[in-house]
Design a protein around this motif. Structure first.
Motif, PDB file in Angstrom:
ATOM      1  N   MET A 161       4.798  19.192  20.161  1.00 44.26           N
ATOM      2  CA  MET A 161       4.836  19.468  21.824  1.00 44.26           C
ATOM      3  C   MET A 161       3.691  20.508  21.986  1.00 44.26           C
ATOM      4  O   MET A 161       3.727  21.347  20.994  1.00 44.26           O
ATOM      5  N   HIS A 162       3.225  20.663  23.250  1.00 43.69           N
ATOM      6  CA  HIS A 162       2.110  21.505  23.479  1.00 43.69           C
ATOM      7  C   HIS A 162       2.429  22.345  24.772  1.00 43.69           C
ATOM      8  O   HIS A 162       2.873  21.661  25.900  1.00 43.69           O
ATOM      9  N   ALA A 163       2.086  23.698  25.041  1.00 44.63           N
ATOM     10  CA  ALA A 163       2.152  24.223  26.020  1.00 44.63           C
ATOM     11  C   ALA A 163       0.988  25.543  26.055  1.00 44.63           C
ATOM     12  O   ALA A 163       0.615  25.736  25.042  1.00 44.63           O
ATOM     13  N   ILE A 164       0.666  25.747  27.234  1.00 43.36           N
ATOM     14  CA  ILE A 164      -0.186  26.944  27.428  1.00 43.36           C
ATOM     15  C   ILE A 164       0.629  28.173  27.939  1.00 43.36           C
ATOM     16  O   ILE A 164       1.288  28.213  29.238  1.00 43.36           O
ATOM     17  N   ILE A 165       0.453  29.151  27.234  1.00 42.30           N
ATOM     18  CA  ILE A 165       1.513  30.545  27.544  1.00 42.30           C
ATOM     19  C   ILE A 165       0.333  31.301  28.198  1.00 42.30           C
ATOM     20  O   ILE A 165      -0.651  31.951  27.465  1.00 42.30           O
ATOM     21  N   ALA A 166       0.584  31.579  29.628  1.00 45.55           N
ATOM     22  CA  ALA A 166      -0.557  32.297  30.328  1.00 45.55           C
ATOM     23  C   ALA A 166      -0.444  33.925  30.083  1.00 45.55           C
ATOM     24  O   ALA A 166      -1.077  34.788  30.480  1.00 45.55           O
ATOM     25  N   GLY A 167       1.203  34.336  29.734  1.00 42.72           N
ATOM     26  CA  GLY A 167       1.447  35.586  29.653  1.00 42.72           C
ATOM     27  C   GLY A 167       2.794  35.503  28.868  1.00 42.72           C
ATOM     28  O   GLY A 167       3.714  34.869  29.006  1.00 42.72           O
ATOM     29  N   ALA A 168       2.914  36.328  27.653  1.00 43.52           N
ATOM     30  CA  ALA A 168       3.705  36.412  26.704  1.00 43.52           C
ATOM     31  C   ALA A 168       5.144  36.883  27.012  1.00 43.52           C
ATOM     32  O   ALA A 168       6.188  36.354  26.577  1.00 43.52           O
ATOM     33  N   GLY A 169       4.869  37.646  28.090  1.00 40.09           N
ATOM     34  CA  GLY A 169       6.558  38.135  28.390  1.00 40.09           C
ATOM     35  C   GLY A 169       6.916  39.233  27.267  1.00 40.09           C
ATOM     36  O   GLY A 169       6.222  39.705  26.420  1.00 40.09           O
ATOM     37  N   SER A 170       7.922  39.872  27.361  1.00 41.73           N
ATOM     38  CA  SER A 170       8.769  40.895  26.720  1.00 41.73           C
ATOM     39  C   SER A 170      10.127  40.420  26.191  1.00 41.73           C
ATOM     40  O   SER A 170      10.828  39.976  26.819  1.00 41.73           O
ATOM     41  N   SER A 171      10.398  41.006  24.987  1.00 46.12           N
ATOM     42  CA  SER A 171      11.766  40.698  24.678  1.00 46.12           C
ATOM     43  C   SER A 171      12.288  39.263  24.493  1.00 46.12           C
ATOM     44  O   SER A 171      13.401  38.975  25.165  1.00 46.12           O
ATOM     45  N   VAL A 172      11.309  38.429  24.343  1.00 41.67           N
ATOM     46  CA  VAL A 172      11.709  36.804  24.279  1.00 41.67           C
ATOM     47  C   VAL A 172      12.495  36.703  22.995  1.00 41.67           C
ATOM     48  O   VAL A 172      12.186  37.179  21.825  1.00 41.67           O
ATOM     49  N   THR A 173      13.774  36.310  23.012  1.00 40.50           N
ATOM     50  CA  THR A 173      14.601  35.734  21.789  1.00 40.50           C
ATOM     51  C   THR A 173      14.818  34.530  21.441  1.00 40.50           C
ATOM     52  O   THR A 173      15.272  33.861  20.448  1.00 40.50           O
ATOM     53  N   LEU A 174      14.270  33.591  22.436  1.00 32.46           N
ATOM     54  CA  LEU A 174      14.428  32.098  22.067  1.00 32.46           C
ATOM     55  C   LEU A 174      13.433  31.435  22.829  1.00 32.46           C
ATOM     56  O   LEU A 174      13.163  31.751  24.288  1.00 32.46           O
TER      57      LEU A 174
END
Length: 133
Positions: free
Chosen positions: A10-23
């Protein structure tokens, strides 16, 4: 998708990673809501670029037709932004994702993509770009 196709990624484009992502997971669903495949969590790989993540097991499409792709992100800081949504995930409280009435939104207490999912008509135009191969 057409019958006989084997989906492995599966593929996606992450335009901004964010913070404190746990899942962070992507999933493949049949038209009636059966979960057919999902990725392992890629929360450590939110580099802000196009990404490819393998399904935990390849899935062979049995019947040509409509299939859904899903995205689950759990975060404690700022929300990541996936291309195609036109925005980051917003909302201070649960807004009914589990009811099947939204394509995206915020809902607490999610630990995995649901199996099965409730698929219903949605009125939102924000759809993350998620591909399969």
């Amino acid at each position: 998708l057409r019958a006989g196709r084997v989906v492995t990624n599966m593929h996606a484009i992450i335009a901004g990673a964010g913070s404190s992502v746990t899942l962070a997971k992507l999933g493949l669903y049949g038209a009636a809501g059966a979960r057919l495949g999902l990725t392992a969590s890629f929360h450590g790989d939110m580099s802000g670029a196009p990404g490819t993540w393998a399904l935990t097991a390849p899935y062979t499409i049995l019947t040509s037709g409509l299939y859904y792709r899903a995205l689950l992100v759990v975060f404690g800081g700022s929300a990541p932004n996936f291309a195609g949504t036109g925005r980051t995930f917003v909302g201070g409280s649960d807004d009914g994702v589990g009811s099947g009435s939204r394509l995206n939104g915020r809902q607490g207490a999610q630990t995995d993509l649901p199996s099965p999912a409730t698929i219903a008509a949605a009125d939102q135009v924000n759809k993350p770009w998620i591909g399969v191969s």
